[in-house]
Design an enzyme around this catalytic site. Structure first.
Site, PDB file in Angstrom:
ATOM      1  N   CYS A 275       1.713  46.420 -21.762  1.00 21.02           N
ATOM      2  CA  CYS A 275       2.863  45.688 -21.222  1.00 21.02           C
ATOM      3  C   CYS A 275       3.107  44.423 -22.041  1.00 21.02           C
ATOM      4  O   CYS A 275       2.234  43.564 -22.141  1.00 21.02           O
ATOM      5  CB  CYS A 275       2.576  45.317 -19.763  1.00 21.02           C
ATOM      6  SG  CYS A 275       3.846  44.261 -19.048  1.00 21.02           S
TER       7      CYS A 275
ATOM      8  N   LYS B   9      10.882   3.789   2.521  1.00 19.96           N
ATOM      9  CA  LYS B   9      10.835   5.253   2.498  1.00 19.96           C
ATOM     10  C   LYS B   9      11.312   5.806   1.152  1.00 19.96           C
ATOM     11  O   LYS B   9      12.356   5.400   0.644  1.00 19.96           O
ATOM     12  CB  LYS B   9      11.746   5.812   3.595  1.00 19.96           C
ATOM     13  CG  LYS B   9      11.292   5.439   4.993  1.00 19.96           C
ATOM     14  CD  LYS B   9      10.080   6.219   5.418  1.00 19.96           C
ATOM     15  CE  LYS B   9      10.506   7.377   6.290  1.00 19.96           C
ATOM     16  NZ  LYS B   9       9.383   8.015   6.954  1.00 19.96           N
TER      17      LYS B   9
ATOM     18  N   ASP C  67       0.985  10.274   3.687  1.00 18.08           N
ATOM     19  CA  ASP C  67       1.694  11.239   4.514  1.00 18.08           C
ATOM     20  C   ASP C  67       0.695  12.235   5.101  1.00 18.08           C
ATOM     21  O   ASP C  67       0.403  13.267   4.509  1.00 18.08           O
ATOM     22  CB  ASP C  67       2.738  11.960   3.651  1.00 18.08           C
ATOM     23  CG  ASP C  67       3.774  12.641   4.506  1.00 18.08           C
ATOM     24  OD1 ASP C  67       3.754  12.452   5.735  1.00 18.08           O
ATOM     25  OD2 ASP C  67       4.622  13.360   3.944  1.00 18.08           O
TER      26      ASP C  67
ATOM     27  N   CYS D  44       6.931  48.133 -13.231  1.00 17.88           N
ATOM     28  CA  CYS D  44       6.917  46.827 -13.888  1.00 17.88           C
ATOM     29  C   CYS D  44       8.299  46.537 -14.473  1.00 17.88           C
ATOM     30  O   CYS D  44       8.849  47.367 -15.202  1.00 17.88           O
ATOM     31  CB  CYS D  44       5.867  46.831 -14.989  1.00 17.88           C
ATOM     32  SG  CYS D  44       5.924  45.345 -16.002  1.00 17.88           S
TER      33      CYS D  44
ATOM     34  N   CYS E 182       7.656  46.635 -18.537  1.00 15.10           N
ATOM     35  CA  CYS E 182       7.244  47.812 -19.312  1.00 15.10           C
ATOM     36  C   CYS E 182       7.398  49.109 -18.529  1.00 15.10           C
ATOM     37  O   CYS E 182       7.058  50.169 -19.043  1.00 15.10           O
ATOM     38  CB  CYS E 182       5.805  47.653 -19.788  1.00 15.10           C
ATOM     39  SG  CYS E 182       4.599  47.851 -18.463  1.00 15.10           S
TER      40      CYS E 182
ATOM     41  N   GLU F 120       0.841  -1.195   0.000  1.00 19.02           N
ATOM     42  CA  GLU F 120       0.000   0.000   0.000  1.00 19.02           C
ATOM     43  C   GLU F 120       0.877   1.246   0.000  1.00 19.02           C
ATOM     44  O   GLU F 120       2.024   1.184   0.422  1.00 19.02           O
ATOM     45  CB  GLU F 120      -0.865   0.062   1.268  1.00 19.02           C
ATOM     46  CG  GLU F 120      -0.921  -1.239   2.015  1.00 19.02           C
ATOM     47  CD  GLU F 120      -1.905  -1.263   3.151  1.00 19.02           C
ATOM     48  OE1 GLU F 120      -2.038  -0.235   3.835  1.00 19.02           O
ATOM     49  OE2 GLU F 120      -2.506  -2.324   3.340  1.00 19.02           O
TER      50      GLU F 120
ATOM     51  N   LYS G  38       2.315   4.599   1.530  1.00 16.98           N
ATOM     52  CA  LYS G  38       2.432   5.133   2.889  1.00 16.98           C
ATOM     53  C   LYS G  38       1.943   6.575   2.825  1.00 16.98           C
ATOM     54  O   LYS G  38       2.630   7.462   2.306  1.00 16.98           O
ATOM     55  CB  LYS G  38       3.878   5.061   3.372  1.00 16.98           C
ATOM     56  CG  LYS G  38       4.024   5.443   4.837  1.00 16.98           C
ATOM     57  CD  LYS G  38       5.396   5.035   5.356  1.00 16.98           C
ATOM     58  CE  LYS G  38       5.532   5.270   6.849  1.00 16.98           C
ATOM     59  NZ  LYS G  38       5.390   6.658   7.249  1.00 16.98           N
TER      60      LYS G  38
ATOM     61  N   TYR H   4      -6.450   1.984   6.838  1.00 18.45           N
ATOM     62  CA  TYR H   4      -5.416   1.020   6.459  1.00 18.45           C
ATOM     63  C   TYR H   4      -5.215  -0.113   7.460  1.00 18.45           C
ATOM     64  O   TYR H   4      -4.355  -0.951   7.273  1.00 18.45           O
ATOM     65  CB  TYR H   4      -4.076   1.696   6.166  1.00 18.45           C
ATOM     66  CG  TYR H   4      -3.508   2.554   7.289  1.00 18.45           C
ATOM     67  CD1 TYR H   4      -3.190   2.017   8.530  1.00 18.45           C
ATOM     68  CD2 TYR H   4      -3.266   3.907   7.070  1.00 18.45           C
ATOM     69  CE1 TYR H   4      -2.670   2.792   9.539  1.00 18.45           C
ATOM     70  CE2 TYR H   4      -2.743   4.702   8.080  1.00 18.45           C
ATOM     71  CZ  TYR H   4      -2.449   4.134   9.311  1.00 18.45           C
ATOM     72  OH  TYR H   4      -1.942   4.910  10.307  1.00 18.45           O
TER      73      TYR H   4
HETATM   74  S1  IVH Z   1       0.114   0.354   9.002  1.00 24.69           S
HETATM   75  C1  IVH Z   1       1.123  -1.612  13.040  1.00 24.69           C
HETATM   76  N1  IVH Z   1      -0.330   1.365   6.648  1.00 24.69           N
HETATM   77  O1  IVH Z   1       2.899   5.276   8.917  1.00 24.69           O
HETATM   78  C2  IVH Z   1       1.115  -0.983  11.695  1.00 24.69           C
HETATM   79  N2  IVH Z   1       0.628   2.774   8.304  1.00 24.69           N
HETATM   80  O2  IVH Z   1       5.273   4.436  10.990  1.00 24.69           O
HETATM   81  C3  IVH Z   1       0.348   0.230  11.653  1.00 24.69           C
HETATM   82  N3  IVH Z   1       0.989   5.084   7.551  1.00 24.69           N
HETATM   83  O3  IVH Z   1       1.936   6.282  12.001  1.00 24.69           O
HETATM   84  C4  IVH Z   1       0.587   1.094  10.510  1.00 24.69           C
HETATM   85  N4  IVH Z   1       0.209   4.816   5.511  1.00 24.69           N
HETATM   86  O4  IVH Z   1       0.230   6.722  10.291  1.00 24.69           O
HETATM   87  C5  IVH Z   1       0.139   1.600   7.881  1.00 24.69           C
HETATM   88  N5  IVH Z   1      -0.835   2.137   4.516  1.00 24.69           N
HETATM   89  C6  IVH Z   1      -0.352   2.356   5.756  1.00 24.69           C
HETATM   90  C7  IVH Z   1       0.117   3.626   6.138  1.00 24.69           C
HETATM   91  C8  IVH Z   1       0.609   3.793   7.435  1.00 24.69           C
HETATM   92  C9  IVH Z   1       0.728   5.677   6.384  1.00 24.69           C
HETATM   93  C10 IVH Z   1       1.616   5.767   8.710  1.00 24.69           C
HETATM   94  C11 IVH Z   1       0.894   5.544  10.001  1.00 24.69           C
HETATM   95  C12 IVH Z   1       1.947   5.291  11.031  1.00 24.69           C
HETATM   96  C13 IVH Z   1       3.204   5.322  10.277  1.00 24.69           C
HETATM   97  C14 IVH Z   1       4.010   4.110  10.619  1.00 24.69           C
END
Ligand code: IVH
Length: 698
Positions: free
Chosen positions: A441, A323, A122, A417, A420, A118, A120, A234
């Site tokens: 202009c 990351k 932000d 400006c 011009c 999935e 991550k 999630y």
């Molecule tokens: S699972 C025990 N899935 O990432 C596992 N976390 O360092 C629980 N986050 O604070 C997290 N997208 O807020 C999971 N698809 C995703 C996520 C996700 C963002 C964030 C979450 C958490 C941090 C984990």
């Protein structure tokens, strides 16, 4: 919409169901169906009924999203199950190590292991508790053991169901459900929020994550309710009755059925190669998603295996976060230049020491305006944080004050400006400073011409940016009308213009002479008048003359036109130089069909139409406006009530649905023919005229 003979209790139930369904389609299925105005109308009707019959009120009603009064602070609430964090994998090597370690512990082959991958997200992590199917608490992550109770704020998010939806198989919802996910703000929502803050002197946020977190911590839920926040689930932290040997992916689908939005980017993959491949693809897709992700999360799919693997310290052994490179980098501000836009707006542009931000070299960033420079307290020579995300223009978001060199220079906003030399004006209450030169202009002239020639305006093929710049720099073109006097021989004398391309351009100009009223209005480049507004103005007034003589009150009667747009339109048409430009365009032969707006019944009164796919001869907004002018309602999706579906190129699911329901379908050609016929009916015969100048004044 209000059905007079309905009992209030039935109407309340129906309205709630319709509103919940509209939310579900919008946020969870990503298939918006109900127009905003229809949503608002239903919500208001529901509010009226609930006020009139207090016994019908309910905490789960869509009217109760913004119900709670401002609080003086948040109370702390313990998490029943701790909110953990994730271990990181910083490169592909570390991803492989993670997969192999899991395989070793489970004593199976790495290649046979299935993972749910999935994005991550932000944003800000929150946990939602549902008891008996209704939302009872919403809590921030806090330190993982307890967080702040922000239930009143979370209730304002329309992507968070106030009560769970019974799922398709008819199973009732769980007795207890704790769902975790991320609250995020899209790039466009973030841009709009900051733009508004810059204009009104509110708080400007450095990035969507801060904006999401800051919006959730407002003490007044009414403020949170105005912020474009979205919740994506999630994880299921608790579910009672307990589900057996399901998979994480199955749980996500179950959440979707219960009314939650889950990521559209979930994928099941196998082994090291599947995991690495997903992370690579997500990295490539990162800039096209429209919201920030800072990596990918890889989870062992089988819940049974997750339990077997368990946790270590504060992170699960069954998941890892890959990351991505940061979307913010530090670099030096070398200089500031001032650019002049189409409406004369002066934008300070930061010239930066080139720096790679998430894989793209950035050497320019916007500083927006003088207030933003003051807010950032930025000087030339400073070390600044630059942020880029998706298609958004890179921005300077912060200054490293401690690193300011002794010879740093103040940024001086010009008084004249830079192009011009006309005076720069800053109107009372406006943040933007503008060059007062107008079309005198060259910078504004170039931008105005680029807009005039663009695809959605007059669509002049072969008149690109570089050529426009040459035409203006040589002083051959002062107003858009001058374009139509260009000869192929003259054009061919320009560098890089061959005989053939010059002839093609002259032919394209001849073709562009015949246009439509919405395109013409859009091409004029009136402030805040985009394509949709131009189409609405055209549909409402029917003729350019009627539009030009409309006062602000008449303008505000048009769909989607408020006081600001009305003022811009009216000011534009009052300027003698704009009227001259329009007359000059008509004199060189610009023409379009005009229609009288008829007051009586219209040919499509009471019909509902749907447009799908792409059309060659017009945009969908234009088609919509023309249908509306004929009295039709234009809906977003096909139902039994649809009268006709217009299917352009690459029509997809809507076409299939129309065929299944036996709804009439016409193609673009058929649509055009019908439009012309019906629009003819609208115009009284003695007034039918071709608007070569079509000004029916007098
Ligand atoms: S699972 C025990 N899935 O990432 C596992 N976390 O360092 C629980 N986050 O604070 C997290 N997208 O807020 C999971 N698809 C995703 C996520 C996700 C963002 C964030 C979450 C958490 C941090 C984990």
């Amino acid at each position: 919409m209000s059905q007079p003979y309905q009992r209030p209790e039935d109407e309340v139930v129906r309205l709630r169901a319709e509103l919940d369904d509209a939310n579900y389609r919008y946020y969870v299925l990503d298939e918006p169906q109900m127009a905003d105005v229809d949503y608002d109308r239903r919500l208001r009707r529901l509010q009226t009924l609930e006020a009139e019959y207090p016994e019908l009120q309910s905490a789960a009603s869509p009217t109760q999203r913004v119900g709670a009064p401002p609080s003086s602070g948040f109370t702390e609430r313990a998490h029943a199950v701790p909110m953990l964090s994730l271990d990181n994998a910083l490169d592909e090597q570390e991803l492989a190590v993670f997969v192999e370690r899991v395989a070793e512990r489970l004593e199976c082959s790495a290649e046979s292991l299935e993972f749910c991958c999935e994005p991550k997200l932000d944003g800000a992590a929150v946990s939602l508790v549902y008891e008996g199917g209704t939302l009872s608490a919403g809590v921030t992550r806090g330190d993982g053991r307890s967080g702040e109770d922000i239930t009143s704020n979370l209730r304002t998010l329309r992507s968070i169901p106030l009560s769970l939806v019974g799922d398709e198989s008819g199973r009732s919802h769980p007795d207890v459900l704790e769902v975790r996910g991320e609250v995020t703000m899209s790039h466009s929502g973030f841009e709009q929020l900051n733009e508004r803050a810059r204009e009104q002197g509110g708080k400007v946020f450095a990035n969507p994550r801060n904006a999401a977190a800051g919006s959730l911590r407002q003490l007044d839920p009414r403020i949170t309710s105005t912020r474009p926040l979205e919740f994506t689930a999630y994880q299921v932290a608790r579910i009672e009755p307990v589900v057996g040997d399901a998979t994480h992916h199955e749980l996500m689908l179950r959440l979707r059925d219960l009314g939650f939005r889950v990521s559209s980017q979930l994928e099941l993959v196998q082994g090291v190669s599947g995991v690495i491949d997903y992370c690579r693809r997500m990295g490539e897709r990162r800039n096209t998603l429209g919201y920030d992700i800072d990596g990918a999360v890889i989870k062992v799919n089988e819940l049974r295996l997750q339990r077997e693997l368990g946790f270590v310290a504060r992170a699960p052994r069954w998941a890892v976060a890959f990351k991505f490179p940061a979307q913010e980098q530090m670099t030096r501000l070398n200089d500031v230049e001032f650019q002049v836009g189409r409406t004369g707006a002066i934008t300070p542009v930061a010239r930066l020491e080139p720096v790679s931000v998430a894989g793209v070299t950035v050497s320019n960033a916007t500083l927006h305006n003088a207030d933003e420079i003051a807010r950032l307290d930025v000087m030339i020579g400073d070390t600044v944080a630059v942020r880029r995300a998706g298609d958004v223009i890179p921005q300077v978001v912060r200054v490293q004050r401690e690193q300011r060199p002794a010879d740093a220079q103040a940024i001086v906003f010009p008084e004249c400006c830079p192009v011009c030399d006309s005076d720069i004006e800053r109107l009372e209450g406006e943040v933007v400073a503008r060059c007062s030169g107008g079309l005198y202009c060259p910078a504004q002239r170039k931008e105005a011409l680029k807009h005039f020639a663009s695809r959605r305006a007059l669509d002049i093929d072969g008149l690109g940016e570089k050529l426009i710049e040459q035409l203006v720099d040589n002083d051959w073109v002062k107003t858009p009308a001058d374009l139509f006097d260009l000869s192929a021989e003259h054009l061919a004398t320009l560098p890089r213009m061959g005989e053939k391309s010059s002839e093609n351009l002259v032919a394209a100009l001849a073709q562009a002479r015949h246009t439509s009223l919405p395109r013409f209005i859009y091409a004029l480049g009136i402030r805040e008048v985009g394509e949709a507004t131009a189409a609405n103005l055209s549909a409402h007034f029917g003729t350019l003359a009627a539009l030009m003589s409309a006062d602000t009150q008449a303008l505000e009667a048009v769909d989607d036109v408020g006081p600001v747009v009305a003022a811009h339109v009216s000011t534009f048409f009052r300027q003698p130089h704009n009227r001259d430009t329009i007359q000059a365009l008509i004199d060189v032969g610009l023409s379009w069909e005009e229609s009288e707006v008829r007051r009586g019944p219209t040919p499509l009164d009471g019909q509902t139409w749907v447009l799908t796919g792409a059309m060659q001869s017009m945009t969908r907004d234009e088609g919509k406006a023309r249908l509306q002018a004929l009295g039709a309602k234009v809906a977003g999706s096909v139902s039994k009530k649809t009268h006709c579906l217009v299917a352009g190129d690459a029509a997809g699911s809507k076409l299939t649905k129309a065929e299944q329901l036996g709804v009439a379908v016409i193609d673009e050609q058929g649509f055009l023919e019908q439009l012309v016929e019906w629009e003819g009916e609208l115009v009284r015969p003695e007034q039918q005229n071709e608007a070569s100048g079509g000004r029916k004044d007098g």
